[in-house]
Structure formats: C-alpha cells, structure tokens
Design a protein around this motif. Structure first.
Motif, mmCIF file in Angstrom:
data_model
loop_
_atom_site.group_PDB
_atom_site.id
_atom_site.type_symbol
_atom_site.label_atom_id
_atom_site.label_comp_id
_atom_site.label_asym_id
_atom_site.label_seq_id
_atom_site.Cartn_x
_atom_site.Cartn_y
_atom_site.Cartn_z
ATOM 1 N N SER A 96 -2.434 11.951 11.703
ATOM 2 C CA SER A 96 -2.618 11.045 12.840
ATOM 3 C C SER A 96 -1.877 9.726 12.677
ATOM 4 C CB SER A 96 -4.112 10.766 13.040
ATOM 5 O OG SER A 96 -4.696 10.272 11.850
ATOM 6 N N ASN A 97 -1.271 9.505 11.520
ATOM 7 C CA ASN A 97 -0.479 8.286 11.277
ATOM 8 C C ASN A 97 0.890 8.692 10.734
ATOM 9 O OD1 ASN A 97 -2.681 5.956 11.516
ATOM 10 N ND2 ASN A 97 -3.589 7.636 10.333
ATOM 11 N N ASN A 98 1.614 9.440 11.545
ATOM 12 C CA ASN A 98 2.861 10.044 11.061
ATOM 13 C C ASN A 98 4.118 9.368 11.568
ATOM 14 O OD1 ASN A 98 2.664 10.791 13.701
ATOM 15 N ND2 ASN A 98 2.820 12.995 13.338
ATOM 16 N N GLY A 99 3.965 8.247 12.268
ATOM 17 C CA GLY A 99 5.135 7.586 12.818
ATOM 18 C C GLY A 99 5.807 6.620 11.861
ATOM 19 N N VAL A 100 7.018 6.248 12.194
ATOM 20 C CA VAL A 100 7.771 5.338 11.340
ATOM 21 C C VAL A 100 7.129 3.956 11.302
ATOM 22 C CG1 VAL A 100 9.334 4.699 13.222
ATOM 23 C CG2 VAL A 100 10.093 4.446 10.854
ATOM 24 N N ASP A 101 6.489 3.556 12.392
ATOM 25 C CA ASP A 101 5.833 2.239 12.421
ATOM 26 C C ASP A 101 4.665 2.185 11.443
ATOM 27 O OD1 ASP A 101 7.593 1.322 14.317
ATOM 28 O OD2 ASP A 101 6.322 1.910 16.012
ATOM 29 N N ASN A 102 3.939 3.295 11.305
ATOM 30 C CA ASN A 102 2.816 3.325 10.365
ATOM 31 C C ASN A 102 3.288 3.125 8.927
ATOM 32 O OD1 ASN A 102 1.961 5.823 12.552
ATOM 33 N ND2 ASN A 102 0.534 4.125 12.265
ATOM 34 N N ILE A 103 4.418 3.748 8.574
ATOM 35 C CA ILE A 103 4.934 3.609 7.210
ATOM 36 C C ILE A 103 5.535 2.223 7.000
ATOM 37 C CG2 ILE A 103 6.543 4.569 5.532
ATOM 38 C CD1 ILE A 103 4.132 6.332 6.208
ATOM 39 N N ARG A 104 6.118 1.644 8.034
ATOM 40 C CA ARG A 104 6.641 0.274 7.906
ATOM 41 C C ARG A 104 5.509 -0.716 7.643
ATOM 42 N NH1 ARG A 104 11.002 0.443 12.918
ATOM 43 N NH2 ARG A 104 12.688 1.534 11.783
ATOM 44 N N ASP A 105 4.384 -0.532 8.329
ATOM 45 C CA ASP A 105 3.219 -1.387 8.071
ATOM 46 C C ASP A 105 2.734 -1.222 6.635
ATOM 47 O OD1 ASP A 105 3.366 -2.217 10.670
ATOM 48 O OD2 ASP A 105 1.798 -0.855 11.404
ATOM 49 N N LEU A 106 2.772 0.025 6.159
ATOM 50 C CA LEU A 106 2.357 0.291 4.775
ATOM 51 C C LEU A 106 3.277 -0.432 3.793
ATOM 52 C CD1 LEU A 106 1.294 3.726 3.341
ATOM 53 C CD2 LEU A 106 3.084 2.431 2.196
ATOM 54 N N ARG A 107 4.588 -0.393 4.059
ATOM 55 C CA ARG A 107 5.548 -1.055 3.167
ATOM 56 C C ARG A 107 5.302 -2.560 3.124
ATOM 57 N NH1 ARG A 107 11.395 0.616 5.052
ATOM 58 N NH2 ARG A 107 11.849 -1.098 3.623
ATOM 59 N N GLU A 108 4.985 -3.143 4.262
ATOM 60 C CA GLU A 108 4.723 -4.586 4.291
ATOM 61 C C GLU A 108 3.465 -4.927 3.499
ATOM 62 O OE1 GLU A 108 4.560 -5.750 8.331
ATOM 63 O OE2 GLU A 108 6.692 -5.334 8.749
ATOM 64 N N GLU A 109 2.428 -4.105 3.617
ATOM 65 C CA GLU A 109 1.193 -4.346 2.872
ATOM 66 C C GLU A 109 1.416 -4.187 1.372
ATOM 67 O OE1 GLU A 109 -1.811 -1.780 4.314
ATOM 68 O OE2 GLU A 109 -1.840 -2.624 6.342
ATOM 69 N N ALA A 110 2.291 -3.250 1.003
ATOM 70 C CA ALA A 110 2.503 -2.961 -0.414
ATOM 71 C C ALA A 110 3.122 -4.136 -1.164
ATOM 72 C CB ALA A 110 3.388 -1.723 -0.563
ATOM 73 N N THR A 111 3.753 -5.034 -0.468
ATOM 74 C CA THR A 111 4.375 -6.180 -1.153
ATOM 75 C C THR A 111 3.338 -7.185 -1.650
ATOM 76 O OG1 THR A 111 4.648 -7.325 0.963
ATOM 77 C CG2 THR A 111 6.478 -5.942 0.211
ATOM 78 N N PHE A 112 2.148 -7.131 -1.072
ATOM 79 C CA PHE A 112 1.106 -8.081 -1.492
ATOM 80 C C PHE A 112 0.368 -7.537 -2.715
ATOM 81 C CE2 PHE A 112 1.609 -8.752 3.093
ATOM 82 C CZ PHE A 112 1.894 -10.107 3.110
ATOM 83 N N THR A 113 -0.017 -8.442 -3.595
ATOM 84 C CA THR A 113 -0.744 -8.030 -4.798
ATOM 85 C C THR A 113 -2.171 -7.639 -4.433
ATOM 86 O OG1 THR A 113 -1.370 -10.325 -5.198
ATOM 87 C CG2 THR A 113 0.632 -9.514 -6.280
ATOM 88 N N PRO A 114 -2.812 -6.796 -5.259
ATOM 89 C CA PRO A 114 -4.196 -6.381 -4.981
ATOM 90 C C PRO A 114 -5.142 -7.580 -4.985
ATOM 91 C CG PRO A 114 -3.186 -5.005 -6.666
ATOM 92 C CD PRO A 114 -2.263 -6.142 -6.456
ATOM 93 N N THR A 115 -6.188 -7.481 -4.198
ATOM 94 C CA THR A 115 -7.160 -8.584 -4.108
ATOM 95 C C THR A 115 -8.235 -8.488 -5.174
ATOM 96 O OG1 THR A 115 -8.436 -7.297 -2.512
ATOM 97 C CG2 THR A 115 -6.801 -8.833 -1.635
ATOM 98 N N ALA A 116 -8.639 -7.281 -5.539
ATOM 99 C CA ALA A 116 -9.722 -7.124 -6.518
ATOM 100 C C ALA A 116 -9.352 -6.192 -7.659
ATOM 101 C CB ALA A 116 -10.986 -6.614 -5.823
ATOM 102 N N ALA A 117 -8.581 -5.183 -7.376
ATOM 103 C CA ALA A 117 -8.261 -4.170 -8.387
ATOM 104 C C ALA A 117 -6.933 -4.494 -9.079
ATOM 105 C CB ALA A 117 -8.196 -2.792 -7.738
ATOM 106 N N LYS A 118 -6.596 -3.685 -10.054
ATOM 107 C CA LYS A 118 -5.340 -3.857 -10.786
ATOM 108 C C LYS A 118 -4.171 -3.272 -10.006
ATOM 109 C CE LYS A 118 -3.154 -2.719 -15.226
ATOM 110 N NZ LYS A 118 -3.334 -2.033 -16.533
ATOM 111 N N TYR A 119 -4.401 -2.111 -9.359
ATOM 112 C CA TYR A 119 -3.347 -1.420 -8.602
ATOM 113 C C TYR A 119 -3.763 -1.291 -7.133
ATOM 114 C CZ TYR A 119 -1.150 0.120 -12.975
ATOM 115 O OH TYR A 119 -0.528 0.174 -14.191
ATOM 116 N N ARG A 120 -2.784 -1.412 -6.274
ATOM 117 C CA ARG A 120 -2.988 -1.050 -4.873
ATOM 118 C C ARG A 120 -2.576 0.413 -4.742
ATOM 119 N NH1 ARG A 120 -3.497 -3.817 -0.077
ATOM 120 N NH2 ARG A 120 -3.135 -5.821 -1.116
#
Length: 543
Positions: A96-120
């Motif tokens: 249900s999240n198979n579009g290019v926009d969904n993965i672009r949002d994921l890439r943007e989130e991945a640049t931020f460091t985790p808030t509580a855990a060691k790994y995102r």
C-alpha cells in the motif's frame, strides 16, 4: 479483548523461532560479534517467520541489555518496540506504500538520527510490490546508507526484485516449516492454553498449513473455538476437508468412461453454486494424490487428508494406470488455464470430462499414451492379439469380435477399399485384373505423414517408419507397428488418412494392407532372379 494465538505466541527471541535454525544461528553470531550488515533480505513463503525475525533483529540491535545476541525483552527499548511507542523502528507495507514519493519520504527521514534507540530500523514487508521508480529511489540509500540506519526487506516473491537491490542486501531464505517441527510447537501452545490436542490432530493441522506456522496456529485457534478435543475429526470438519465425495465420483466416472455420471455430478455442483474453476483445482489435486500414491510406497506425508480419505485414495489409485492419471492432469491443467478467458466455465468443465471419459476424442500425446497402454494391456491379457508375420505370410490371431469389426469396412465411392487388418490366415486369390496392378512406392508419403502430424497425431505416431504403395485406385500401407492397423480401422483416423492422401495426390484412394507375400518378388529383383535360376537348375554364385 481476546488475542488470537498467532499474535499471542509470536516468538520474542531467536531461540523461539521454529524451523529456521539456519537463519537464527547466523543472525545470533553476527550480533554477538558486532558484524551487523546495513541491509537484510528475508525471503520465503508466508507464515515462515520473516517478519517475526525482522522484529527480533530490530530489538536485538537496539537492546540495552542483550543476552547472547537475543534481546532481553525487558528494557524500555524492547518493550517500547513491542508496544509501538518507540518510533525509531518503522514497519512499512510496500503493498500500500509502493510509490516513489513514499520511498523519498523514507530517505528524508533516514537522514535524521534516532530519537531513543541506537539504530533507525526500516522493515519493508512485501518489498517486491514497490514500483520501478520506488526501487530506484531506494537504491541510492541502500548503496550508501547512514551509519545509524538498518534496512530489513521481506518478500514472498524474491524473483521480482531487481538485481541491483539483491546485490546490496544480505539474503536469508526461510524454508517451509517441517510438519514434525510444527507439530511440536502446536503441542507446546496447546499445553499452555489448556487445549486438548491429539497427536493425529496436530499432524493434520501441520500438513494443512503447508509449512506456515501462522496458518497452523490460526487453524488450531479455530478448532479450539468449537470446544472439546481437537482430534483428526475436528480438524477435518474445521478445515473443510469433509464433503469431497464428488471428487471420487468424478474420478470413477473417468475411469469407467461413464460420461452421463460425470455430467450429472457437474450439474449438481453447478446447481449448488460451486465455482467450476475451484472444482477443477480440487480435481487436479485429487489426481495429484493418485499420482503420488502410484509413484511411491508411502505418500501420506505429501497428502493433506484424513486417514479415512487416504484409504479411499489408495483404493482408487489401485484401479488407475499412470498414463490415465497423467492424461487427466494434462487435460484439467489446460482447462484451468483457459477458464479465466471463457464465458461459460461449466461448459469448459463438461468438455474436459467428456474428453477424459473418451480419450479417442483427445489428440494430445497423453491421450495417445493412455490409449496405447490400454491396447497393450488388452494384448497382455489375451483380449486382443496383434497380427504377426511368419515367413512372409500375414497371419491374424484376432478374436471374432475384432474380425467382425474389420470386415464391416465399407467400399469407398468409386474406389476399392479393403480393411487394413487381414481376417483369414490363408491369402485369398485376386482377380486377374487386380493381379495385373503392380504396386509402386507413393513418393509423397512423407508429406502425407507430415500432414497427419497436425490432423491425426495418434495415427502419425504409430505410422512411424511406415511406407505406402500405389496399386491402381488403392494405397497399400506397410506399417511395422501392429497398432497402426487397429487405428486405421477406426473411422476418424481412416478418414483423416484418406483426406491427407487426397490433399497430396489430388485423387481419392481406397486403403488396404501391403501384402509382402504377393509383392516381394517385384520389390526385390535379386530374389526374383534367384528364384528363376533355381527353377532352371542353375546355381547362383552369392560371393
């Protein structure tokens, strides 16, 4: 609120994962030696533990107090991941999240460091559903991911993933869980839940689940909901295995060539609103069971059914030949492929059953093998004996019923036609006009055979290595295979042969057998010369 068994008993440590030791052992070693990859790919059929292992791995890399690689499941990180309060572990459904926009949002989130855990950690389920553009957007991140990001991809159809994605992931293949391992897990869960589960019930559930532990726990939950002991009978009723008598009636109709019975069963199923495609699938599975039973000593582990139904299958298989089973699987398989594109599935199913009950109506190789096997069986039992040739003379040993059938051949219009099969042991004398006709080879016979390969495949098969001769208004067939004479005496094959000859020669011929005892001298000049010299008392030097 009641929590279903497959959720309640989802493993929380690698040691609890059933039947995937080759995966859990490697992951534990990587965690203990701190050799964690940046991207993992979990492949395998449904219900085998892919998502479960992904969640355990997400907890293990972030756990504050790991135990030999396993998560402790008690620290705030582990409990937060379990209840979904920690947002650093993200589970994405690619269906249900198979579009290019969904993965672009994921890439943007991945640049931020985790808030509580060691790994995102990003768990992308059914990753094969991503579009081409989404795969291309994900590729760059997989190639050079941030140090704090871990990707876990899960899929049931790994062949749909681009090679560029596969090459950047550490791949683990999850196997179907063996029935024995699944049965042990079911017994453990049943004991903890107070469910009275018998051994035969657990094994039947395991076979029905087909390697998916999640499906097995769901079926156990359903059986337990009925109350009472969960035995083979209860599982049979809950799984819908009962009420398959129509399959045995249909296979009996095919075996006994009972077309009215087969059509009557189809009519009853159609009146009951049964989908013909589903009926066809069930019948294919039924013949698969018969094939397995005929092919091995103990096929019970490969067949999902109750012990009572297994006995019925063994009895039915004992009355079937393997060519008949393979013919049924071939015809039903073609029909099932064709059903989505037809308007009336009932007619398609009825046509398939008529062909199975009358293999002479089917021109496939499987039908030919089935018919030849039946003829060979009749020969072995003495019901039918092929004509043999001794010292150049055709001798027939066929029963009277066969002779009457062969003698019933009609004379073609404006042509002389004689049956291919001889009906007497003594050659009959020909009229002088017939003796004067000298047979000559039919030069276009290869072209005739080529046409038969398209219009009459069974006849073409038994005419392999044959020859034909033209004698006046008749074509004399010289076929080494005795089955050729039997097939030619069938109206449909005889007409097809005549038509093929007419298409190549432009003439309508009668058909007859080539008698070697009457034509051997003409076809062998040296033999004729030797015979004449011997009559004159002149010896012939054969050196």
């Amino acid at each position: 609120m009641y929590q279903v068994l497959y959720r309640k008993w989802r493993p929380k440590a690698f040691a609890e994962v059933t039947g995937q030791q080759h995966v859990t052992k490697t992951l534990l070693h990587e965690l203990q030696s701190d050799r964690i990859a940046h991207a993992y790919l979990f492949t395998g059929s449904r219900g085998t533990g892919k998502t479960t292992c992904a969640k355990i791995l997400a907890k293990a890399v972030n756990c504050l107090h790991p135990v030999n690689g396993d998560p402790c499941n008690q620290c705030e990180i582990c409990t937060g991941i379990d209840d979904g309060s920690i947002l650093d572990v993200v589970e994405i459904d690619a269906a249900s999240n198979n579009g290019v926009d969904n993965i672009r949002d994921l890439r943007e989130e991945a640049t931020f460091t985790p808030t509580a855990a060691k790994y995102r950690v990003y768990i992308i389920d059914e990753v094969h559903m991503l579009s081409i553009g989404a795969f291309n957007a994900l590729l760059k991140t997989l190639e050079e991911p941030p140090a704090h990001v871990l990707f876990i991809l899960a899929t049931t159809e790994v062949h749909k993933l681009p090679a560029t994605i596969l090459s950047r992931c550490q791949r683990f293949d999850f196997k179907r869980i063996a029935p024995e391992d699944m049965s042990k897990r079911l017994h453990y869960v049943a004991q903890q839940e107070g469910i009275d589960l018998t051994e035969d019930g657990a094994m039947l559930i395991s076979r029905i689940a087909d390697g998916a532990l999640r499906d097995a726990l769901s079926l156990l939950d359903q059986c337990a909901g009925q109350g009472g002991r969960v035995d083979e009978k209860a599982v049979t009723a809950a799984a819908g295995l009962a009420g398959r008598e129509h399959l045995f009636i249909l296979s009996k109709a095919v075996r006994t060539n009972d077309v009215p019975l087969a059509l009557e069963v189809v009519d009853q199923l159609h009146s009951a609103s049964r989908d013909m495609a589903r009926v066809c699938e069930e019948l294919i599975n039924h013949y698969r069971h018969l094939m397995l039973i005929r092919s091995m000593e103990d096929a019970s582990r490969y067949i999902v059914c109750s012990s009572q139904e297994l006995d019925q299958l063994k009895e039915e298989a004992s009355q079937y030949t393997m060519p008949a089973i393979l013919h049924a699987l071939s015809v039903l398989g073609r029909v099932l492929d064709h059903m989505p594109s037809v308007a009336n599935r009932r007619v398609e199913m009825e046509t398939a059953l008529v062909r199975l009950c009358n293999p002479q109506l089917d021109g496939s190789n499987e039908a030919l093998v089935r018919r030849m096997e039946k003829l060979e069986s009749a020969m072995r039992s003495g019901r039918l004996t092929p004509s043999t040739q001794t010292s150049g003379t055709a001798v027939s040993h066929q029963p009277e019923a066969q002779k009457e059938h062969l003698e019933s051949e009609t004379v073609a219009e404006n042509n002389i036609h004689q049956p291919v099969e001889e009906t007497t042991a003594v050659p009959t004398k020909k009229k002088p006009s017939q003796q004067a006709v000298q047979p000559v080879p039919l030069t276009c016979w290869p072209e005739v055979l080529s046409e038969l390969s398209q219009t009459a495949k069974p006849l073409h098969g038994v005419l392999d290595g044959s020859a034909a001769y033209e004698a006046g208004n008749r074509i004399l067939i010289d076929a080494p295979n005795p089955l050729a004479k039997i097939l030619i005496n069938e109206a449909e094959h005889r007409d097809a042969l005549r038509q093929a000859i007419q298409n190549q020669t432009g003439r309508r011929y009668g058909l007859g057998p080539y008698r070697r005892e009457e034509n051997s001298d003409q076809q062998d000049p040296m033999a004729a010369l030797e015979k004449k010299l011997d009559a004159l008392g002149i010896p012939m030097d054969k050196k």
